[in-house]
Design an enzyme around this catalytic site. Structure first.
Site, PDB file in Angstrom:
ATOM      1  N   ARG A  76      52.391  76.154  30.213  1.00  0.00           N
ATOM      2  CA  ARG A  76      52.702  75.215  29.124  1.00  0.00           C
ATOM      3  C   ARG A  76      53.466  75.906  28.007  1.00  0.00           C
ATOM      4  NH1 ARG A  76      48.673  73.514  32.107  1.00  0.00           N
ATOM      5  NH2 ARG A  76      47.849  71.383  32.042  1.00  0.00           N
ATOM      6  N   ARG A 133      52.476  69.682  48.844  1.00  0.00           N
ATOM      7  CA  ARG A 133      51.685  69.227  47.680  1.00  0.00           C
ATOM      8  C   ARG A 133      52.274  67.917  47.152  1.00  0.00           C
ATOM      9  NH1 ARG A 133      49.342  73.714  44.797  1.00  0.00           N
ATOM     10  NH2 ARG A 133      48.028  72.107  43.913  1.00  0.00           N
ATOM     11  N   SER A 177      43.600  63.988  35.936  1.00  0.00           N
ATOM     12  CA  SER A 177      44.420  65.139  36.325  1.00  0.00           C
ATOM     13  C   SER A 177      45.179  65.633  35.108  1.00  0.00           C
ATOM     14  CB  SER A 177      45.412  64.737  37.423  1.00  0.00           C
ATOM     15  OG  SER A 177      46.474  65.677  37.467  1.00  0.00           O
ATOM     16  N   GLN A 211      47.481  67.761  35.186  1.00  0.00           N
ATOM     17  CA  GLN A 211      48.907  67.893  35.509  1.00  0.00           C
ATOM     18  C   GLN A 211      49.629  66.562  35.297  1.00  0.00           C
ATOM     19  OE1 GLN A 211      48.896  69.559  39.484  1.00  0.00           O
ATOM     20  NE2 GLN A 211      48.376  71.602  38.730  1.00  0.00           N
ATOM     21  N   ASP A 232      38.365  74.010  39.583  1.00  0.00           N
ATOM     22  CA  ASP A 232      38.970  75.106  40.332  1.00  0.00           C
ATOM     23  C   ASP A 232      37.940  76.139  40.771  1.00  0.00           C
ATOM     24  OD1 ASP A 232      41.485  74.048  40.171  1.00  0.00           O
ATOM     25  OD2 ASP A 232      42.077  75.188  38.402  1.00  0.00           O
ATOM     26  N   ARG A 234      40.604  72.815  49.667  1.00  0.00           N
ATOM     27  CA  ARG A 234      39.558  73.790  49.324  1.00  0.00           C
ATOM     28  C   ARG A 234      38.168  73.396  49.813  1.00  0.00           C
ATOM     29  NH1 ARG A 234      41.784  75.549  43.518  1.00  0.00           N
ATOM     30  NH2 ARG A 234      43.329  77.039  44.281  1.00  0.00           N
ATOM     31  N   ARG A 279      42.607  81.480  45.192  1.00  0.00           N
ATOM     32  CA  ARG A 279      41.182  81.403  44.844  1.00  0.00           C
ATOM     33  C   ARG A 279      40.292  81.644  46.064  1.00  0.00           C
ATOM     34  NH1 ARG A 279      41.741  80.527  39.607  1.00  0.00           N
ATOM     35  NH2 ARG A 279      43.330  79.036  38.960  1.00  0.00           N
TER      36      ARG A 279
HETATM   37  C1  S3P Z   1      45.963  72.500  36.177  1.00  0.00           C
HETATM   38  C2  S3P Z   1      45.199  71.383  36.355  1.00  0.00           C
HETATM   39  C3  S3P Z   1      44.192  71.232  37.412  1.00  0.00           C
HETATM   40  C4  S3P Z   1      43.948  72.524  38.166  1.00  0.00           C
HETATM   41  C5  S3P Z   1      45.175  73.323  38.398  1.00  0.00           C
HETATM   42  C6  S3P Z   1      45.876  73.645  37.088  1.00  0.00           C
HETATM   43  C7  S3P Z   1      46.884  72.542  35.032  1.00  0.00           C
HETATM   44  O1  S3P Z   1      44.600  70.230  38.280  1.00  0.00           O
HETATM   45  O2  S3P Z   1      43.306  72.276  39.395  1.00  0.00           O
HETATM   46  O3  S3P Z   1      44.842  74.542  39.044  1.00  0.00           O
HETATM   47  O4  S3P Z   1      47.299  73.645  34.628  1.00  0.00           O
HETATM   48  O5  S3P Z   1      47.203  71.481  34.498  1.00  0.00           O
HETATM   49  P1  S3P Z   1      44.485  68.665  37.903  1.00  0.00           P
HETATM   50  O6  S3P Z   1      45.862  68.183  37.651  1.00  0.00           O
HETATM   51  O7  S3P Z   1      43.854  68.039  39.095  1.00  0.00           O
HETATM   52  O8  S3P Z   1      43.643  68.527  36.663  1.00  0.00           O
END
Ligand code: S3P
Length: 423
Positions: free
Chosen positions: A26, A125, A169, A171, A312, A343, A385
């Protein structure tokens, strides 16, 4: 040949884990969106976060302090401004976070087109969760089979929307907040559960109009943002490996220093405490708008529990559960199937191969604890991980563990083996 991790005597000492991966991604992106120079102190040197620096360079930003083999303690990014991203083909490598966040910024550019692609694992992904709401905002983008990279984006005029995420999420939320900076009107992202909030904290600190309301977060369009110096705290998710190692290796006592304690990241501590872990958390202050402190973990007798979480650190919780007395059920964690590997499958496969009584369920796993972990060989499946999970399992096992694909750890934690050895 894999890398061996043999049972050890007590782990002792203190350690400062590496800088936070989520916050580093970020920091680079938000610095690139600024008009001026942004110093970033403590940027993570890992494969994933190097991909983000390459990405912002491809988009026209200048990065000073990360040219050679190492990343300087403070790097400086000269941004291109919110609307100044140059047309480019961007290789995100293995970085899922970059894959999901970047399109939000690019979709609302006034001109240009972009291709976003990555390695073989990135090509599996999904990006549909960002593509859907971005299109609702007016974005022009297309992807393979309508859900997979490569992603093609064309500049478009966006309008803000209220968007309730069906699954929390960080992200997706971050992607839409970036898009909201360039959209007309207000963008609101609601979440059923609180996901990590680093993006909104950093954008607010950069002067963006961020507001927390009605179970979500909103952003207003901005002409410019001014990030100011950014400081990256250390990564709770990396600290987590040593926390669990200390709990499981008899006689251990380990202190992790300067760790990011943002409550949207520390669900693992609450779950471990319910299992009986002896943990002490000492808040020390703030670094870059994020709470930090010291976490002390002592070898503990653990008991099984119910874990309704998708974080995670779940592979580590599963390992702890294998060595705890009683049954542990992990549920509501179907999200784990969408990470660097599936996972749920890879954690169960790895721990079962070491002698654990663990079975996958649709949305989690069920573990009969109480037995010793025999040891054996596991495959990381290219997931950082899972590789580090194998290492920690080795220390707590009877015969040691050989990890195939340990190199994957470099995605988030290149110095992992050396730091482990230091304890
Ligand atoms: C992340 C958000 C998480 C996490 C990922 C990193 C991020 O995923 O699992 O390793 O930096 O925004 P989500 O988008 O499912 O919250």
């Amino acid at each position: 040949m894999g890398t061996r991790f043999d049972p050890v005597g007590p782990l002792r000492g203190s350690l400062r884990p590496p800088p936070d991966k989520s916050i580093s991604h970020r920091a680079a992106l938000i610095a690139a969106m600024g008009d001026g120079e942004t110093p970033i102190e403590g940027y993570l040197d890992s494969a994933d976060t190097r991909s983000t620096l390459s990405a912002v360079k491809a988009l026209g930003a200048t990065v000073v302090g990360a040219d050679g083999g190492t990343i300087a303690p403070t790097i400086t990014i000269q941004g291109v401004g919110l609307s100044g991203a140059a047309a480019a083909t961007v290789d995100v490598g293995n970085a899922g976070t970059l894959l999901r966040l970047l399109p939000g910024w690019l979709a609302g550019q006034p001109r240009g087109s972009w291709t976003i692609d990555g390695d073989d694992s990135i090509r599996r992904r999904p990006v549909d969760r960002i593509a859907g709401p971005l299109r609702e905002m007016g974005a022009k983008l297309s992807c393979r089979e309508d859900r997979l990279p490569p992603l093609e984006i064309e500049a478009a005029a966006l309008h803000g929307i209220p968007y309730e995420m069906p699954i929390a999420s960080a992200q997706v939320k971050s992607c839409l907040l970036f898009a909201g900076l360039l959209a007309e009107g207000t963008t609101w992202v609601g979440e059923p559960l609180r996901s990590r909030d680093h993006t909104e904290r950093m954008l607010a600190a950069a002067g963006a109009e961020i507001a927390w309301l009605k179970g979500g977060v909103s952003v207003r369009p901005a002409e410019r943002i001014e990030p100011g110096p950014i400081v990256v705290p250390t990564d709770f998710s990396s600290a987590a490996f040593f926390i669990v190692a200390a709990l499981l290796v008899p006689g251990s006592e380990v202190a992790l220093e300067g760790v990011g304690l943002n409550p949207t990241r520390t669900g693992l501590l609450r779950a471990l405490e319910r299992m009986g872990a002896e943990l002490e958390v000492e808040p020390v202050g703030e670094r870059g708008g994020e709470p930090t402190g010291t976490i002390r973990a002592r070898a503990s007798a653990l008991g099984g529990t119910e874990i309704p979480l998708a974080i995670d650190e779940l592979p580590l919780l599963a390992l702890a559960a294998c060595l705890a007395e009683g049954t542990t059920t992990i549920r509501d964690a179907a999200e784990l199937r969408r990470k660097e590997s599936d996972r749920i499958a890879t954690t169960c496969e790895a721990l079962a191969a070491l002698g654990a009584a663990i079975e996958p369920t649709e949305d989690g796993m069920r573990i009969e604890g109480g037995a010793e972990l025999r040891g054996g060989a596991i495959d990381s499946h290219g997931d950082h991980r899972i590789a580090m999970l194998g290492a920690i399992a080795g220390l707590a096992s009877r015969q040691g563990v050989e990890v195939e694909g340990m190199g994957a750890a470099a995605v988030s934690y290149p110095g992992f083996e050396a730091d482990l050895a230091s304890l």
